[in-house]
Scaffold this active site. Structure first.
Site, PDB file in Angstrom:
ATOM      1  N   SER A 178       0.809  -1.216   0.000  1.00  0.00           N
ATOM      2  CA  SER A 178       0.000   0.000   0.000  1.00  0.00           C
ATOM      3  C   SER A 178       0.843   1.267   0.000  1.00  0.00           C
ATOM      4  O   SER A 178       0.471   2.273  -0.609  1.00  0.00           O
ATOM      5  CB  SER A 178      -0.960   0.006   1.193  1.00  0.00           C
ATOM      6  N   HIS A 224       1.513   4.792   4.505  1.00  0.00           N
ATOM      7  CA  HIS A 224       0.759   5.435   3.439  1.00  0.00           C
ATOM      8  C   HIS A 224       1.259   6.853   3.201  1.00  0.00           C
ATOM      9  O   HIS A 224       1.485   7.269   2.060  1.00  0.00           O
ATOM     10  CB  HIS A 224      -0.733   5.467   3.789  1.00  0.00           C
TER      11      HIS A 224
END
Length: 284
Positions: A178, A224
């Site tokens: 991610s 992230h």
């Protein structure tokens, strides 16, 4: 470029060379700066054409065929997902946590190819495919792969830096692509912004996914954020360097891009070492 008289054939060798691509004959003159330009340097307008400098755009050489880098990345992720369940020792040697990353630096990157479950890898691979296929065509395979890998490293680096804020996270294990995918989101935002496109859709997508990272437990929002920032920065550097400039050929720009890529990896490694040094000084 001389205009042939009625009844004469034009001489293709009379056309000057493109100043950006030596050896390539020009096909027209820019209506603004009146410099010759080849097919790759021509930007069409409603009336005649302008060169890439006057249009302030870059025409990357779009790789032919399928987005092989994106497919390869997906294949590696899926293969390691299966292998780590068959041989758990593989995952133990590839995951990242700040406590072991100091002596085993490869984990900063390899952790981006591990996943904790089927839904985890399915969501990440779907996101990688949806944004990667188009982005690979725009950036080119080499730059695209570099942005992806740098974003993966940047995600782990931000997780490491968070130890300074929350020392208890020193032993936290993080896995997943991610962070690298968020780097591709950041790349898309930069390219759209620099091209004058409407960025509201990608900003909305980013905000929703970042919010999920803060709300859903056991999600590394630090990764992230780190991946997003790294991907955006790397893409901006490539975009600045890759714009067509007077007197600089495309071949020379490619050589410059190679050295810039090496420099970004060296800078990432240096930041990792510096962050560990600061952690050792602060936490003892």
């Amino acid at each position: 470029m001389s205009t042939p008289l009625y009844g004469q054939r034009s001489n293709p060798y009379a056309a000057p060379e493109c100043p950006r691509h030596p050896g390539v004959r020009s096909v027209d003159y820019c209506k603004k700066c009146n410099r010759p330009m080849c097919v790759d340097c021509t930007v069409r307008t409603e009336v005649r054409s302008v060169c890439v400098e006057c249009a302030n755009v870059r025409r990357p050489r779009v790789p032919s065929g399928q987005p092989v880098v994106t497919y390869t990345l997906i294949g590696i992720n899926v293969a390691l997902f299966i292998l780590s369940f068959v041989l758990p020792l593989v995952g133990n040697w590839l995951f990242f946590n700040p406590a072991v990353g100091y002596r085993q630096v490869w984990r900063f990157l390899t952790t981006a190819f591990l996943h904790s479950g089927f839904m985890h890898i399915a969501f990440n691979m779907l996101a990688l495919y949806s944004v990667g296929v188009e982005l690979e065509q725009v950036l080119g395979r080499t730059r695209y792969l570099s942005v992806y890998l740098l974003s993966a490293i940047g995600a782990s680096l931000f997780v490491l830096a968070w130890v300074l804020i929350q020392p208890s996270s020193l032993g936290t294990v993080t896995v997943g692509a991610s962070g690298a995918v968020f780097g591709l989101f950041g790349a898309m935002f930069v390219l759209q912004k620099q091209s004058g496109m409407d960025t509201r859709a990608v900003v909305g997508l980013l905000l929703v996914n970042l919010l999920i990272g803060f709300i859903v437990p056991n999600v590394s929002w630090q990764g992230h954020v780190g991946g997003l920032a790294t991907g955006a920065l790397a893409t901006w550097i490539y975009w600045r360097q890759g714009r067509a400039k007077p007197g600089i050929t495309a071949k020379k720009q490619e050589r410059q891009a190679l050295w810039i890529t090496v420099g970004m990896y060296v800078a990432a490694i240096a930041l990792i070492g510096l962050t560990y040094e600061v952690i050792f000084e602060v936490l003892g």
